[in-house]
Write a protein that holds these residues in place. Structure first.
Motif, short mmCIF file in Angstrom:
data_model
loop_
_atom_site.label_atom_id
_atom_site.label_comp_id
_atom_site.label_asym_id
_atom_site.label_seq_id
_atom_site.Cartn_x
_atom_site.Cartn_y
_atom_site.Cartn_z
N SER A 37 -6.27 -7.13 -2.22
CA SER A 37 -5.40 -7.27 -1.06
C SER A 37 -6.16 -7.83 0.13
O SER A 37 -5.65 -8.70 0.87
N TYR A 44 -7.71 -2.86 -6.27
CA TYR A 44 -6.53 -3.53 -5.72
C TYR A 44 -6.61 -3.67 -4.19
O TYR A 44 -6.04 -4.59 -3.61
N THR A 45 -7.33 -2.77 -3.56
CA THR A 45 -7.57 -2.90 -2.12
C THR A 45 -8.42 -4.12 -1.83
O THR A 45 -8.17 -4.87 -0.86
N LYS A 57 -9.10 2.02 -9.58
CA LYS A 57 -8.03 1.01 -9.52
C LYS A 57 -7.57 0.80 -8.09
O LYS A 57 -7.29 -0.33 -7.68
N PHE A 58 -7.52 1.88 -7.32
CA PHE A 58 -7.09 1.75 -5.92
C PHE A 58 -8.07 0.89 -5.13
O PHE A 58 -7.65 0.00 -4.37
N PHE A 103 0.83 -1.21 0.00
CA PHE A 103 0.00 0.00 0.00
C PHE A 103 0.87 1.27 0.00
O PHE A 103 0.63 2.19 -0.78
N LYS A 138 0.87 5.12 -6.75
CA LYS A 138 0.48 4.90 -8.15
C LYS A 138 -0.98 5.26 -8.43
O LYS A 138 -1.29 5.75 -9.53
N TYR A 139 -1.85 5.02 -7.47
CA TYR A 139 -3.27 5.15 -7.75
C TYR A 139 -3.98 6.20 -6.89
O TYR A 139 -4.65 7.08 -7.43
N ASP A 142 3.37 1.26 -3.31
CA ASP A 142 2.85 0.92 -4.65
C ASP A 142 1.45 1.49 -4.87
O ASP A 142 1.27 2.35 -5.73
N LEU A 143 0.47 1.00 -4.13
CA LEU A 143 -0.92 1.37 -4.41
C LEU A 143 -1.20 2.85 -4.14
O LEU A 143 -1.85 3.51 -4.96
#
Length: 347
Positions: free
Chosen positions: A82, A78-79, A74-75, A58, A65-66, A61-62
């Motif tokens: 995860s 991907y959350t 996108k965040f 997080f 990036k997002y 990267d996340l």
């Protein structure tokens, strides 16, 4: 590259200490209802590793990036991934512990560990805490960068203003010097007795123009003294055709102004004033009151066709705007018989 490596190496002990605290937190929190130290050590270690990996994903990267780039869909996606990964891993750890450490005896398992939701909340509490610190750090860094850019912008603007101010001063000085030298030249040709006195006064004015003018500010009294020298020079040049009434009221000793600020107004009145009935009349008033300066120059004049305010007054107007933004008032009034300039500066 070497500096970045040194910075990373400095962070390692701090990160190690933080994750040791997390490990002790998990070990202490989930030990309720169980005395199986081997399981608690194993479970806390694996859970800390999962939390560490998730937190770093997080933080590094996340979020950069997002989230910080406002790619919210996108965040969130991907959350969710995860969350599914962490929940699945926690269930697998619990199953392994249930089989190998408690021999399929569910009652012997720690009470809090039997609830995957509690374990998941603990993991994401640490992740959210780490992510929050990352966002706070980013916001602080952004504010510092914004402040730095604003300061650089202001410095650039100030440098431009200073250059423009120097340019305006350079325009004023040659014009002023030309008039003064022209006066001396006329007296030298006529071999007038006043020539030595004029040379002395001009010498004082030259010193003021060439040296004192480089100072950001001078005492108002100094400006007045040189203004009187200039008036004396002009009276000698005009002989009996110039009548100047210079009134000074309540001149405060502590007030300072930029050099050569008032003289161009008087110079303009002599240059563009109109001789009527054999006399050029100039009335000058200077006073200070309530931490403000009032300056008025009024001369006899005639309205001419296509008459415009001279370049000298235009330059001094620009100079005032740079030196006293929103703290001055300059009013130019032209009538049939007079030309008047009113200036007010607030300190």
């Amino acid at each position: 590259m070497q500096k970045e490596l040194i910075l990373v190496l400095k962070k390692i002990p701090i990160h190690f200490l933080c994750w040791m605290i997390v490990w002790f937190f998990f070990k202490s929190f989930f030990s309720v209802g169980s005395s199986n130290k081997a399981f608690l050590f194993w479970f806390s270690s694996l859970l800390s590793i999962i939390t560490l990996i998730t937190a770093y994903v997080f933080v590094y990267d996340l979020i950069p990036k997002y989230l910080l780039k406002k790619q919210y869909k996108k965040f969130v996606l991907y959350t969710i991934y995860s969350g599914v990964f962490v929940a699945t891993t926690i269930l697998m750890i619990e199953v392994v512990g249930f089989v190998f450490y408690f021999n399929l005896e569910y009652q012997k398992m720690p009470t809090l560990i039997t609830s995957p939701a509690v374990v998941l909340v603990c993991v994401f509490f640490i992740v959210v805490l780490a992510s929050g610190l990352k966002i706070l750090k980013h916001n602080y860094k952004s504010l510092e960068e914004k402040k730095s850019l604003e300061n650089k912008f202001l410095e650039t603007q100030l440098q431009l203003k200073e250059q423009e101010l120097k340019f305006l001063k350079m325009q004023i000085h040659p014009h002023f010097l030309f008039n003064s030298l022209n006066t001396i030249y006329g007296f030298a040709i006529a071999k007038a007795d006043e020539a030595p006195e004029m040379i002395l006064k001009l010498s004082n004015l030259l010193d003021y123009i060439l040296y004192q003018v480089e100072k950001p500010k001078v005492l108002l009294e100094e400006e007045v003294n040189h203004l009187e020298d200039y008036i004396s020079l002009e009276k000698m040049r005009f002989h009996d055709t110039l009548k100047v009434n210079f009134v000074k009221e309540k001149i405060e000793d502590s007030i300072q102004i930029p050099p050569m600020l008032l003289i161009p107004f008087v110079e303009n009145s002599f240059k563009h004033g109109e001789i009527k009935e054999g006399i050029l009349k100039v009335d000058i008033l200077l006073k200070t009151e309530n931490n403000a300066l009032f300056f008025r120059v009024e001369n006899s004049s005639e309205i001419k066709e296509n008459s415009n305010v001279g370049i000298g007054l235009q330059n001094i107007r620009k100079r005032l705007e740079m030196l006293y933004p929103k703290k001055h008032q300059l009013e130019i009034i032209e009538t049939k018989d007079t030309f008047k300039v009113d200036l007010k500066i607030e300190f």
